[in-house]
Design a protein around this motif. Structure first.
Motif, short mmCIF file in Angstrom:
data_model
loop_
_atom_site.label_atom_id
_atom_site.label_comp_id
_atom_site.label_asym_id
_atom_site.label_seq_id
_atom_site.Cartn_x
_atom_site.Cartn_y
_atom_site.Cartn_z
N LEU A 137 0.80 -1.22 0.00
CA LEU A 137 0.00 0.00 0.00
C LEU A 137 0.84 1.28 0.00
CD1 LEU A 137 -2.98 -0.87 2.36
CD2 LEU A 137 -2.90 -0.85 -0.13
N ILE A 138 1.85 1.36 0.89
CA ILE A 138 2.63 2.59 0.98
C ILE A 138 3.40 2.86 -0.31
CG2 ILE A 138 4.52 3.73 2.20
CD1 ILE A 138 3.59 2.42 4.75
N PRO A 139 4.12 1.88 -0.88
CA PRO A 139 4.78 2.14 -2.17
C PRO A 139 3.79 2.51 -3.27
CG PRO A 139 5.65 0.13 -1.17
CD PRO A 139 4.45 0.53 -0.37
N LEU A 140 2.67 1.80 -3.35
CA LEU A 140 1.69 2.09 -4.39
C LEU A 140 1.09 3.49 -4.22
CD1 LEU A 140 -0.31 -1.24 -4.85
CD2 LEU A 140 1.21 -0.14 -6.48
N TYR A 141 0.85 3.89 -2.97
CA TYR A 141 0.27 5.21 -2.73
C TYR A 141 1.19 6.31 -3.25
CZ TYR A 141 -1.95 9.09 -0.28
OH TYR A 141 -2.57 10.27 0.02
#
Length: 271
Positions: free
Chosen positions: A118-122
């Motif tokens: 989630l954090i990388p994709l965000y």
């Protein structure tokens, strides 16, 4: 013999009732007032509130989320099958060394929790303009659907005799023609099964839409989760939304049931 058959049928009926009980309770809740839905002990006699379904569909933007989910689901299925089929075919037929390790690595990727992406994709989506878009959501779901499609389709391809493909090559077919004209029709039930499981993963997915979407790419799972008041949940409206969201899945399962059952049994017996 007759007694044992009766016992089997009775057990199956009991099991079906146990699985149906949550659905019946959900329908029951969707027809109550909020006070009646939260009452302890449960209220058994009440006036059905069909307006909960109207409220879920129109007043709370559920229809828009429903459309988003359909588009994202179909798009995810198309991308997963379009890439998963040739990748699965390559793992099944390619003579390269280490393909078993590659297959296990792909399956391991499917086992990883969605939270770690989630954090990388965000950050990536914010910089590329993919946040809260259909395209971004379709690409995000590939993390969990593509590895599963590759692994599943690989098993179906391995169930097709190599001799059939060799005969087609002798007749002048290219590898692409062998895949599209020979292998694909033979593993059509497997493709349908893969597409079905992919679509269900998107239809019930919550984490990616919740973190990477807002309004333009809101899905029905997020819409149902948003059926809440300032300090309480609107249980009847949530239940009505869940019932509406379940109906298309039931209809789709009924439509592809024959192919789905065949797909789940293809390659189960070899020899």
């Amino acid at each position: 013999m007759k007694a044992s058959r009766i016992g089997i049928y009775a057990s199956l009926i009991l099991l079906a009732l146990l699985f149906a009980l949550p659905v019946v309770w959900l329908v029951w809740t969707s027809l109550k007032l909020p006070v009646e839905a939260a009452a302890i002990p449960p209220v058994w006699v009440f006036t059905p509130q069909w307006s909960n379904y109207v409220d879920a569909w129109s007043d709370r933007g559920f229809a828009s989320a429903f459309l988003n989910t359909v588009v994202i689901g179909i798009g995810t299925v198309i991308v997963s099958i379009a890439f998963g089929l040739p990748m699965g075919y390559g793992l099944a037929r390619s003579p390269i060394r280490g393909k078993q390790a590659i297959g296990i690595g792909i399956l391991f990727l499917r086992m990883l929790p969605e939270m770690i992406f989630l954090i990388p994709l965000y950050g990536i989506y914010r910089s590329l303009g993919l946040f809260d878009t259909w395209t971004g959501m379709i690409l995000a779901f590939q993390i969990i659907t593509l590895p599963f499609a590759v692994w599943l389709l690989r098993g179906f391809v391995e169930g097709v005799p190599v001799d059939i493909e060799d005969v087609a090559r002798v007749d002048g077919c290219t590898d692409f023609q062998v895949l599209t004209r020979i292998t694909m029709p033979l593993i059509l039930p497997g493709i349908v099964a893969s597409a079905m499981f992919t679509f269900v993963s998107v239809w019930g997915g919550l984490l990616f839409p919740l973190a990477l979407g807002y309004s333009h790419a809101e899905t029905i799972s997020v819409a149902i989760a948003n059926f809440r008041g300032y300090s309480n949940f609107q249980w009847p409206v949530m239940a009505a939304g869940a019932i509406i969201a379940t109906i298309p899945q039931i209809l789709f399962f009924g439509f592809v049931q024959r192919h789905l059952v065949a797909g789940l049994t293809v390659g189960s017996v070899k020899g």
